[in-house]
Every structure is written in C-alpha cells, then in structure tokens.
Design a protein around this motif. Sequence first.
Motif, short mmCIF file in Angstrom:
data_model
loop_
_atom_site.label_atom_id
_atom_site.label_comp_id
_atom_site.label_asym_id
_atom_site.label_seq_id
_atom_site.Cartn_x
_atom_site.Cartn_y
_atom_site.Cartn_z
N ARG A 181 3.53 4.83 -19.05
CA ARG A 181 3.55 5.33 -17.63
C ARG A 181 3.06 4.20 -16.72
N GLU A 182 2.39 3.21 -17.07
CA GLU A 182 2.13 2.17 -16.29
C GLU A 182 3.37 1.25 -16.05
N VAL A 183 4.24 0.99 -17.49
CA VAL A 183 5.28 0.15 -17.43
C VAL A 183 6.36 1.24 -16.54
N LEU A 184 6.74 2.22 -16.52
CA LEU A 184 7.56 2.97 -15.64
C LEU A 184 7.08 2.79 -14.25
N ASP A 185 5.83 2.92 -13.94
CA ASP A 185 5.52 2.80 -12.40
C ASP A 185 5.72 1.40 -12.05
N ASN A 186 5.40 0.40 -12.96
CA ASN A 186 5.67 -1.16 -12.49
C ASN A 186 7.30 -1.30 -12.35
N LEU A 187 8.18 -0.57 -13.05
CA LEU A 187 9.37 -0.88 -13.09
C LEU A 187 10.00 -0.04 -11.90
N VAL A 188 9.52 1.08 -11.49
CA VAL A 188 9.93 1.61 -10.23
C VAL A 188 9.55 0.79 -8.98
N ASP A 189 8.23 0.36 -9.02
CA ASP A 189 7.85 -0.70 -8.00
C ASP A 189 8.62 -1.81 -7.72
N GLN A 190 8.97 -2.55 -8.92
CA GLN A 190 9.87 -3.64 -8.88
C GLN A 190 11.36 -3.21 -8.58
N MET A 210 0.89 -0.96 0.09
CA MET A 210 -0.23 -0.13 0.05
C MET A 210 0.81 1.22 -0.11
N ASN A 211 2.07 1.32 0.55
CA ASN A 211 2.98 2.43 0.64
C ASN A 211 3.30 2.62 -0.71
N SER A 212 3.64 1.49 -1.72
CA SER A 212 4.14 1.87 -3.02
C SER A 212 2.95 2.53 -3.60
N LEU A 213 1.71 2.19 -3.69
CA LEU A 213 0.74 2.88 -4.12
C LEU A 213 0.50 4.42 -3.56
N TYR A 214 0.64 4.31 -2.57
CA TYR A 214 0.88 5.90 -2.07
C TYR A 214 1.81 6.62 -2.53
N THR A 215 3.26 6.14 -2.77
CA THR A 215 4.21 6.77 -3.46
C THR A 215 4.16 7.10 -4.90
N SER A 216 3.53 5.94 -5.46
CA SER A 216 3.17 6.26 -6.96
C SER A 216 2.23 7.47 -7.11
N GLY A 217 0.90 7.44 -6.32
CA GLY A 217 0.15 8.57 -5.97
C GLY A 217 0.74 9.84 -6.12
N VAL A 218 1.55 10.06 -5.16
CA VAL A 218 2.22 11.41 -4.84
C VAL A 218 3.12 11.75 -6.07
N ARG A 219 3.74 10.66 -6.63
CA ARG A 219 4.75 11.00 -7.76
C ARG A 219 3.81 11.52 -9.12
N GLN A 220 2.76 10.92 -9.28
CA GLN A 220 1.73 11.17 -10.42
C GLN A 220 1.20 12.77 -10.18
N THR A 221 0.98 13.06 -8.82
CA THR A 221 0.35 14.45 -8.33
C THR A 221 1.64 15.34 -8.83
N THR A 222 2.65 15.16 -8.57
CA THR A 222 3.77 16.01 -8.89
C THR A 222 4.02 16.23 -10.26
N SER A 223 3.96 15.25 -11.05
CA SER A 223 4.15 14.98 -12.33
C SER A 223 3.03 15.77 -13.06
N LEU A 224 1.90 15.75 -12.94
CA LEU A 224 0.60 16.38 -13.24
C LEU A 224 0.75 17.85 -13.07
N GLN A 225 1.12 18.54 -11.74
CA GLN A 225 1.46 19.80 -11.45
C GLN A 225 2.37 20.39 -12.47
N ALA A 226 3.36 19.68 -12.59
CA ALA A 226 4.43 20.13 -13.67
C ALA A 226 3.83 20.23 -14.93
N ASP A 227 3.31 19.14 -15.40
CA ASP A 227 2.67 19.24 -16.92
C ASP A 227 1.65 20.32 -16.92
N LEU A 228 0.60 20.48 -16.21
CA LEU A 228 -0.37 21.82 -16.04
C LEU A 228 0.31 22.93 -15.98
#
Length: 251
Positions: free
Chosen positions: A184-193, A1-19
């Motif tokens: 994006r999904e492959v990158l997140d999976n690689l980071v989690d692995q 569950m911590n990995s999903l939370y970290t992934s969500g925080v990382r996606q939030t930061t990335s979306l803020q930068a893209d916007l």
Amino acid sequence: MNSLYTSGVRQTTSLQADLERLRNGDTSASLLGQISASLAAMSRTIDDYDAMAKREMIKAKQEKAQMRVQKFRSDYTEFRSQFETLKADALEQQAASQRAELITASATPDTPSDTRRRFQTTAPPQSTLHPGLRPSNQPETISESPFRSATPYDSYNRDFRALDEHSFIQNTESRLDEFLAQGREVLDNLVDQRKMLKGTHKRLLDAANTLGLSRQVIGWIERRSTQDMYIFIGGAVFTFFCFYLIWHYFG
C-alpha cells in the motif's frame, strides 16, 4: 499537503469498500490482512497530515486542515470499531462451522476396518530431546484404545503442536500484514510521484511555451530595430540632401 489529503480520501474510500465486502460475508484471510494494512496506512497518513497542518503558516488553511484531520480521525475510529466487530463475528461463525463439522464427523459410524485400525498400536514419534531429558516411563507403543489412559507424553506432544501451530499462524498473519502495508505504501508513493511528475511536465511545457513566445518577441524586436535603423539612415540622407539643395539655391 494536498497529496496527503487526497491519499487519505482514497484510503477512506478503499476501507469502506473492503468493510462492505467483509460485511457481505467475505471472511478470507487476505481481506482481513488488507483491511488491517489499510488501517495502519491510514493512521500514518493522518499523523503526517496533522504534522503538516500544524506547520501551516496561513491561519485559514491551518483551520481547514485541522477540521479535515478531525474528520479523518473520526472515520478511522469508526472503521476500526466496525472491523473489530465484523472480525469477531467472522471468527465466531468459523468456530461454529468447525464445531458443526466435528459433530457431523463424530456422528458418522465407523466401518469395522476403521475400528480395528484405531485400536492398533502405533510407534510414537521420534523425540528430539536429549536422551537424559526424555521421560523414563515413555511407552514404546501407543494404542488408540479408548480404555487407555493418557500419558504425559501425549499431553506434552499435543500442547507442543498446538503452540507451534499457533505461533506459525501468528507469524504468518503478521508477515502478511507487513507485506500488504508495504505494498500500500509503495502504491501511494508511486501515485504521489506520478502526480508530481505530471505537474513538473506541465510546468516544463509552460516554460517552453513562454520561452518560445519570448524568442518570437525578441526576433520581432530585432527585425523592427533593423527596419528603424534603415528608416533613420534614409531619413538622414534625405535631410542632408534637402540641406544641400537649400544651401545651393538659396545660399
């Protein structure tokens, strides 16, 4: 569950930068597709994290996870609304620039050669319809004269080409969004692995160190046992010798 939370925080930061890039004027199709894919990936991450939070057995951790889910959902809603607004503004700006270009192009005077070429007759494009379905009054030549009235074939051809271009653009955009989401999904999976492998490596090192320490302790115990055995044998021999002396001199 911590990995999903970290992934969500990382996606939030990335979306803020893209916007922020989109807000600064970068209206490229790649950036729009990237933001769409990031929003889709964030939505899936929130759903997965919510499902895992509901299965949490510890009450305190479950409440904390639910608060994080609510925060993620509010951020997602805000990012989605900002993206739709910025995307609409970007499309409006592009349409305005295209209208300005068309007005500028129409205001440019034509040369005599361009005028003559415009009024020349050109052969119509080859139709792919069955001969029985082709219109009987289709002209053999098409003139670009402004005094010529529009024919049904011209209207059909324009509508068909516009529909074809619109379908092609929509298919291309959807394919790009799918590719970006998969990336994006492959990158997140690689980071989690990678994180999982790092944790496994650390646990293996700890186990190896523990085993090494255990072997040292076992070796020390074995050596101590051998020394104790020698001391016992020596003490027993000395005791029997003392008994013999006592029996010999005092017996």
